[in-house]
Design a protein around this motif. Structure first.
Motif, PDB file in Angstrom:
ATOM      1  N   LEU A  55       0.815  -1.218   0.000  1.00 24.27           N
ATOM      2  CA  LEU A  55       0.000   0.000   0.000  1.00 24.27           C
ATOM      3  C   LEU A  55       0.849   1.268   0.000  1.00 24.27           C
ATOM      4  CD1 LEU A  55      -3.002  -0.701   2.374  1.00 24.27           C
ATOM      5  CD2 LEU A  55      -3.116   0.412   0.157  1.00 24.27           C
TER       6      LEU A  55
ATOM      7  N   ALA B 226       3.127   1.202  -3.598  1.00 25.30           N
ATOM      8  CA  ALA B 226       2.440   1.238  -4.890  1.00 25.30           C
ATOM      9  C   ALA B 226       2.178   2.661  -5.410  1.00 25.30           C
ATOM     10  CB  ALA B 226       1.135   0.447  -4.811  1.00 25.30           C
ATOM     11  N   PRO B 227       1.737   3.586  -4.549  1.00 20.23           N
ATOM     12  CA  PRO B 227       1.483   4.923  -5.092  1.00 20.23           C
ATOM     13  C   PRO B 227       2.753   5.649  -5.542  1.00 20.23           C
ATOM     14  CG  PRO B 227       0.373   4.626  -2.983  1.00 20.23           C
ATOM     15  CD  PRO B 227       1.317   3.483  -3.146  1.00 20.23           C
TER      16      PRO B 227
ATOM     17  N   ARG C 148      -3.188   7.897  -8.555  1.00 22.03           N
ATOM     18  CA  ARG C 148      -2.643   6.632  -8.026  1.00 22.03           C
ATOM     19  C   ARG C 148      -3.305   6.174  -6.741  1.00 22.03           C
ATOM     20  NH1 ARG C 148       3.824   7.711  -8.809  1.00 22.03           N
ATOM     21  NH2 ARG C 148       3.780   7.970 -11.081  1.00 22.03           N
TER      22      ARG C 148
ATOM     23  N   ARG D 133      -6.744   4.396  -6.931  1.00 22.51           N
ATOM     24  CA  ARG D 133      -6.611   3.052  -7.532  1.00 22.51           C
ATOM     25  C   ARG D 133      -6.019   2.088  -6.528  1.00 22.51           C
ATOM     26  NH1 ARG D 133      -6.108   2.477 -13.653  1.00 22.51           N
ATOM     27  NH2 ARG D 133      -5.681   0.369 -12.978  1.00 22.51           N
ATOM     28  N   THR D 134      -5.000   2.539  -5.804  1.00 18.25           N
ATOM     29  CA  THR D 134      -4.342   1.657  -4.843  1.00 18.25           C
ATOM     30  C   THR D 134      -5.308   1.261  -3.727  1.00 18.25           C
ATOM     31  OG1 THR D 134      -2.273   2.767  -5.351  1.00 18.25           O
ATOM     32  CG2 THR D 134      -2.326   1.453  -3.346  1.00 18.25           C
TER      33      THR D 134
ATOM     34  N   VAL E 136      -3.037  -4.947  -5.204  1.00 13.18           N
ATOM     35  CA  VAL E 136      -2.299  -3.676  -5.284  1.00 13.18           C
ATOM     36  C   VAL E 136      -1.083  -3.846  -6.204  1.00 13.18           C
ATOM     37  CG1 VAL E 136      -0.843  -2.092  -3.961  1.00 13.18           C
ATOM     38  CG2 VAL E 136      -3.087  -2.738  -3.081  1.00 13.18           C
TER      39      VAL E 136
ATOM     40  N   ASP F 295      -2.134  -4.098  -9.744  1.00 17.00           N
ATOM     41  CA  ASP F 295      -2.530  -2.792 -10.274  1.00 17.00           C
ATOM     42  C   ASP F 295      -1.312  -1.981 -10.692  1.00 17.00           C
ATOM     43  OD1 ASP F 295      -4.397  -0.654 -10.853  1.00 17.00           O
ATOM     44  OD2 ASP F 295      -3.464   0.351  -9.145  1.00 17.00           O
ATOM     45  N   VAL F 296      -0.227  -2.086  -9.945  1.00 13.64           N
ATOM     46  CA  VAL F 296       1.005  -1.387 -10.344  1.00 13.64           C
ATOM     47  C   VAL F 296       1.420  -1.873 -11.730  1.00 13.64           C
ATOM     48  CG1 VAL F 296       3.453  -1.056  -9.849  1.00 13.64           C
ATOM     49  CG2 VAL F 296       1.784  -0.963  -7.993  1.00 13.64           C
TER      50      VAL F 296
END
Lengths: 312, 334
Positions: free
Chosen positions: B22, B25-26, B58, B61-62, B296, B299-300
């Motif tokens: 978490l 990822a951003p 970002r 979405r995360t 997560v 998604d990246v």
């Protein structure tokens, strides 16, 4: 995008629809059992004779046929045709995914306009002795080229030449008007979830929309992507920092309230120069996504957004 | 090692993985950003592209990935225990097909249901999910007290097929652009656009998780069979009902947020079982945390692999998770 525009891109997905198509085809076959659908031999035109009974399941080509004066010869169109207004009363024979061969044959056409990817439909028509005109989606030049190619097939070479020349002149006029001007970074969006910035489809560097942006003096921010459509997230848009956003909506008209809502959706990205300076333009109409003769008007509208004309 | 200690260690390890995913990822994406500039108070947010990439593009979405991943993985565990079937997924009982039908109707019908910053599609899909849950529940309880898991399973699968046929029909009648949108929606995508849909899904997910927290012991006994569970003092009917509704609620919320993201709900529970054993007191929290971390990370990949374009995350979950699961399967069973 409207029917024509993503025909090529969607080809792979059509396979998913195979089952549905098979069921529909079976249904159609059962429904027409026992009826004579094959046209008689004498209905066939001599090879090379101008087509007099035309079925067009490509809306862009339907518009071209009407533009060159071959409209009275069009006897049926696709499920999605709605322009020019004359087509609204014509018979419908399916579309890209569900062309109805039975109905088509029963109309005794001497030419059928099909999508280049509809090889099965085309084979059946050819087997029935009917000439086909396969349409392949392309760039802006494809519009004029297709019109010129259509002309002799429907006995209207001169008119086709005139229409193509007139369209070319309008595009050239846009190009001349914006020549030498600075090319603002432009984002052209042709699809997203209504009211939000989800699932944004933008023009890549290929196809008529990309050509129109270039012709209108814009620098397509996703021009380096060699495809017609790119699915982008807001991150890519923030990073690309477009100075002009053209947000195309089609398929139906939007109420003033909906237009306000769609424009407001962009306010979530205030750092995008186009949003900050108020250069997000909502353009509503099918002419922006059907690559027919109305593209000239569409290009003029887009050019007016990228390089506004000062009017007195 | 005592169970308490094992639970602590499991939650700590999987929690750490989830928190790391978490937080990191951003920071990763298709566009390079400067964190210093993003947090520079002298640059107003409206002009700060770095801050907007971080907080508008970002982070939602995360967070959505974490919520959806946790909900689907935990719902998978609960459904597998409830149905006593290792092949059960959150989508087995028709919840996702109902949600999909709702979403597709919202896409094809020219009615605007958008409300409070949440688009029409999430609202309609959540309604569809609830409708499907209600139908399956009524079908499985109509002739007896309590739920028959075999009727539940068969009713769910039939409803799934029925809704899928309706979806195909609506899709077939829709025009080309609508068909494209529905196909894209069915792939599962975390492009949520803003925080509003996440906030809308959050209360339902939290409620479901609050119920999940009370379930593990009963689920352990339920997997032995309802008679054995009843003999050991489990209120079988109540447990089944709670498990069914909470897992369905979590699934409905997740699907309305991101579409039917596949694979997570079936494989994450099994993957976690390979690592921590089959005690639901360990499997349930570990699956939720690992599901969150896994989605997560997926998604990246979805945001960066073909940048500036984005991939629907549903394409990647099985592509990334499949080989990993197979490796673990072979490694652990050899």
């Amino acid at each position: 995008m409207r029917h024509d525009a993503l025909a090529a891109a969607g080809a792979a997905r059509h396979r998913r629809m195979g089952i549905a198509i098979a069921c529909a085809a079976l249904g159609a076959a059962l429904a027409s059992c026992g009826q004579q659908a094959v046209p008689s031999a004498e209905a066939q035109p001599r090879a090379g004779a101008p087509a007099k009974r035309i079925v067009s399941i490509v809306p862009a080509v339907t518009e071209m046929l009407f533009a060159i004066g071959a409209g009275p010869g069009v006897v049926a169109v696709s499920s999605f045709d709605n322009w020019p207004p004359e087509v609204r009363s014509l018979t419908r024979v399916g579309a890209l995914l569900d062309p109805d061969i039975e109905r088509t044959l029963r109309l005794h056409p001497d030419m059928v306009v099909v999508y280049g990817t509809q090889s099965e439909f085309e084979t059946k028509l050819t087997r029935a002795g009917i000439r086909t005109f396969p349409y392949v989606l392309g760039g802006l030049d494809n519009l004029m080229a297709t019109i010129r190619r259509l002309g002799p097939l429907v006995g209207r070479s001169a008119e086709a030449g005139q229409v193509a020349d007139a369209l070319q002149a309008r595009f050239d006029a846009i190009r001349a008007r914006v020549a030498g001007k600075r090319r603002p970074r432009t984002l052209l969006v042709f699809g997203r979830e209504p009211g939000t910035l989800r699932a944004i489809d933008a023009s890549g560097g290929v196809g008529f929309l990309s050509d129109i942006v270039a012709l209108s003096g814009g620098d397509n921010v996703f021009g380096s992507e060699k495809r017609e459509a790119v699915r982008v997230g807001t991150e890519s848009i923030l990073a690309a920092a477009p100075e002009v956003i053209i947000d195309i909506h089609y398929g139906r008209t939007l109420s003033p309230k909906e237009i306000d809502r769609e424009r407001a959706a962009w306010k979530t990205l205030p750092a995008v120069p186009a949003v900050r300076t108020g250069r997000v333009a909502l353009l509503v109409g099918d002419e922006f996504v059907v690559p027919g003769p109305r593209l000239a008007a569409a290009a003029e509208a887009i050019a007016d957004v990228i390089h506004p004309v000062r009017r007195r | 090692m005592s169970l308490r200690r094992r639970m602590l260690i499991t939650v700590a390890v999987f929690g750490l993985i989830a928190v790391a995913a978490l937080v990191l990822a951003p920071l990763v994406g298709s566009a390079p950003i400067s964190l210093r500039r993003a947090f520079d108070p002298s640059v107003p947010f409206a002009d700060n592209a770095d801050a907007q990439i971080l907080f508008v593009s970002r982070l939602p979405r995360t967070l959505a990935a974490a919520l959806v991943g946790a909900a689907l993985a935990a719902a998978g565990v609960v459904f597998q225990a409830l149905l006593r079937n290792p092949l059960a997924t959150p989508f087995t009982l028709g919840v996702s097909a109902g949600a999909a039908l709702g979403a597709i109707l919202a896409i094809t019908l020219p009615v605007s249901l958008a409300f409070a910053g949440v688009g029409a599609v999430p609202i309609a899909s959540f309604a569809g999910a609830l409708g499907a849950v209600a139908m399956v529940y009524v079908l499985s309880t109509i002739r007896r007290r309590g739920m028959s898991t075999s009727v539940l399973l068969l009713a769910g699968i039939t409803l799934n097929a029925f809704f899928s046929a309706l979806i195909l029909f609506v899709q077939y009648m829709a025009d080309f652009s609508q068909t494209m949108r529905t196909v894209r929606w069915l792939m599962g995508d975390l492009d949520v656009g803003s925080y509003a849909p996440i906030l809308a899904a959050l209360p339902f997910t939290l409620l479901a998780f609050a119920v999940f927290a009370c379930l593990p012991r009963s689920l352990n006994l339920l997997t032995l069979g309802s008679d054995a569970a009843a003999a050991r003092g489990v209120d079988v009917v109540r447990t089944q009902r709670l498990a069914f509704f909470s897992a369905s609620l979590a699934t409905g919320a997740a699907v309305s947020l991101a579409g039917p993201v596949g694979f997570i709900g079936i494989i994450v529970p099994h993957l976690v079982r390979l690592l921590v054993g089959s005690d639901h007191r360990l499997v349930l929290p570990a699956s939720a945390l690992f599901g969150a971390a896994f989605l997560v990370i997926c998604d990246v990949a979805a945001r960066t692999l073909i940048a500036p374009m984005v991939l629907p995350v549903g394409i990647l979950t099985a592509l990334i998770g499949g080989p990993f699961f197979l490796w673990l399967l072979i490694h652990k069973t050899s």
